[in-house]
Design an enzyme around this catalytic site. Structure first.
Site, PDB file in Angstrom:
ATOM      1  CG  LEU A 207      -1.136  11.559 -13.654  1.00  0.00           C
ATOM      2  CD1 LEU A 207      -1.304  12.717 -12.937  1.00  0.00           C
ATOM      3  CD2 LEU A 207       0.321  11.291 -14.675  1.00  0.00           C
ATOM      4  CD  GLU A 208       0.233   2.647 -12.389  1.00  0.00           C
ATOM      5  OE1 GLU A 208       1.377   2.312 -12.334  1.00  0.00           O
ATOM      6  OE2 GLU A 208      -1.377   2.211 -13.189  1.00  0.00           O
ATOM      7  CG  ASN A 209       6.080   6.882 -12.938  1.00  0.00           C
ATOM      8  OD1 ASN A 209       6.320   6.130 -12.304  1.00  0.00           O
ATOM      9  ND2 ASN A 209       4.500   6.711 -14.211  1.00  0.00           N
TER      10      ASN A 209
END
Length: 572
Positions: free
Chosen positions: A397-399
């Site tokens: 998860l980059e957000n």
């Protein structure tokens, strides 16, 4: 000329995007809603027209300038230097149980805007280099006893100066405080409860301080087991390989608060922590693309035998908060059918490989922010594991990531899947700079079931190593000095891997030749082939390495996996 394809493109209406998030903070942006007529900007000297009045900047890093200014005649200029990130902050008075929108206009180098001390969830947002004025916006809610918060901006180590102007903390008027002291009131329920570590017989917990509290009580499966005055506790006397639910309350002379949200901790087995069952001691992880972005189109059966863990990229969000699903891109993969996909997974598993489902990616916005969405996440991933035969899950998860509820979700999933579940993570470099970061906290929270964290050593720019020095991506020092942060920050060596792009086309920056990856593995495990950074000790149990992606590797003739795979599998 074909454009450079960066980190993990995701499907859009026009096809698969190719941009990469560069050194992103873990965060979720929230749209600023319509304010009521009574709302005001509670920030003082918001446009820096009165110099740095009401603001404090670390290490004398801030000043005011006439140009560039977004509004009025002045703006803040703050310059990071050495180990200082040029943090400028202001204490802002607010009302309890109220919603506020936080915004600022920024320009220049990496710039971050955030707030702490909310009494609920502290938030932040950021932007990389901004050549012109850009507005950063997020929102927060205050706790039941919160009367002030700290608003801040800061830059990043080794990066250019940033400018900020027209800061706004828009919401109910916090006023000047004061009034008659009514005496103590029952404190609010603690927030931020998380599992910070486990052994075979204990679980360590931490939580956020509550204003007005003089002590805290810890509950295990609904029964009070200990009371402390600080914001952490270790509960002992637990059984090995067992899941427990914990909650915390805050207390003072007026009484006891409601219980916090629950978190689940699973104790380690008697042989130690970590999950993954029969994953090799030293393993190579590769991401397999469920889309065509110009790399070689593969079936699972085409993936090189050098890969021990294959992460299928990516699961998709659904309309249900926290829930995910998976849709095989049969059309984009030249008619690859679901039945063939499932059969290929079984064949890889028969060959001793693990195949897992990856959640997230550059544009993946799965939000697990409360107990309900944590349950939805665990149930939906478990359903995918049963449907396709996946061995576990990868968190990419980059957000935005909430450590409390993602940890709760992963422990709930582990309780369903059992001790052989493979759990991997692929945080960006910025996410693992400090144990206080949400991604690092999550990794530590689930250390008892965690297989490996394969941090992305690419699309990063410059970052701090564990020795406090700044290193640039693309060097052996960057790999070893940043891995050291994880190795000395609480993760077991067997839970640390080096994540690199398989080719120059696989990422926007940070590619290194396989020989550099191998030198970093040698340096960390044997203290040979190091650069200028030399770790204080060796980590012979280091798990291995990861690459984005098996498809880009195949495009380059599997040069990465043939070289790095051979090195990893030859480690002692």
């Amino acid at each position: 000329m074909e454009p450079v394809l960066k980190r993990r493109g995701r499907r859009t209406r026009l096809g698969y995007g190719a941009g990469a998030v560069t050194a992103a903070l873990a965060l979720t942006l929230t749209a600023v809603g319509q304010a009521s007529a009574a709302d005001v900007n509670n920030a003082r000297n918001a446009g820096f027209e009165s110099g740095l009045s009401d603001w404090t900047c670390s290490a004398n890093s801030g000043t005011t300038v006439a140009s560039p200014a977004h509004g009025g005649s002045a703006a803040l200029k703050a310059t990071p230097a050495g180990q200082d990130n040029a943090r400028c902050s202001q204490t802002v008075k607010v009302k309890p149980n109220s919603s506020y929108s936080l915004s600022a206009w920024v320009q220049g180098g990496y710039t971050y805007l955030g707030v702490t001390g909310t009494g609920t969830t502290d938030v932040s947002t950021w932007t990389p280099d901004a050549p012109s004025w850009k507005q950063l916006s997020t929102s927060f809610t205050t706790g039941a006893s919160t009367t002030s918060v700290t608003v801040y901006t800061h830059g990043w180590y080794g990066q250019a100066a940033y400018f900020a102007d027209d800061v706004s903390v828009f919401g109910p008027d916090g006023g000047g405080g004061g009034g008659t002291d009514p005496g103590p009131t029952v404190p609010a329920a603690p927030a931020g409860l998380s599992v910070t570590g486990t052994t075979s017989s204990s679980a360590s917990l931490s939580w956020n301080a509550v204003s007005g509290a003089t002590g805290y009580s810890v509950y295990r499966d609904g029964t009070k087991v200990t009371a402390v005055t600080g914001t952490s506790a270790t509960v002992t006397g637990l059984a090995a390989s067992t899941s427990y639910s914990f909650q915390v309350t805050a207390t003072n002379a007026a009484g006891e608060s409601p219980k916090s949200g629950a978190v689940t901790a699973r104790t380690a087995g008697t042989g130690g922590g970590g999950g993954g069952g029969s994953v090799p001691k030293h393993a190579v992880t590769g991401y397999w693309q469920n889309f065509n972005n110009g790399a070689a189109v593969q079936r699972i059966s085409d993936v090189s035998a050098q890969y021990d863990i294959i992460a299928v990229s990516f699961a998709d969000a659904t309309g249900t908060p926290g829930a995910v699903t998976f849709n095989l891109d049969s059309a984009g993969l030249n008619g690859y059918t679901v039945d063939q996909f499932k059969a290929d997974i079984k064949a890889k598993q028969a060959a001793g490989k693990k195949v897992i489902i990856s959640v997230g990616g550059e544009k993946g916005t799965i939000s697990v922010n409360d107990s309900a969405s944590a349950t939805n996440f665990a149930n939906s991933v478990w359903s995918l594991m049963q449907t396709y035969g996946f061995d576990g899950v990868d968190i990419d998860l980059e957000n935005g990531l909430n450590p409390t509820y993602m940890s709760q979700a992963l422990h709930a999933l582990s309780a369903k899947a059992g001790p052989n579940m493979v759990l991997t993570m692929a945080p960006q470099t910025i996410d693992m700079q400090s144990t206080s970061g949400s991604y690092f906290q999550t990794a530590l929270n689930v250390k008892d079931i965690l297989t490996v964290v394969n941090m992305q050593y690419y699309n990063s720019g410059a970052m701090l190593g564990c020795d406090g020095k700044v290193y640039s991506q693309g060097t052996v020092d960057f790999l070893t000095a940043l891995a050291c942060i994880q190795l000395e920050g609480g993760l077991a060596p067997s839970q640390v891997g080096l994540g690199l792009p398989a080719s120059t086309r696989a990422a926007g920056g940070g590619y290194v030749a396989p020989s550099v990856v191998n030198n970093a593995l040698d340096c960390l495990t044997k203290a040979v082939n190091c650069g200028s950074f030399k770790p204080s000790r060796t980590y012979p149990d280091l798990r291995g390495a990861m690459t984005w992606s098996t498809n880009w590797d195949a495009t380059a003739g599997n040069a990465w996996s043939n070289a790095v795979g051979a090195k990893v599998h030859a480690l002692p």
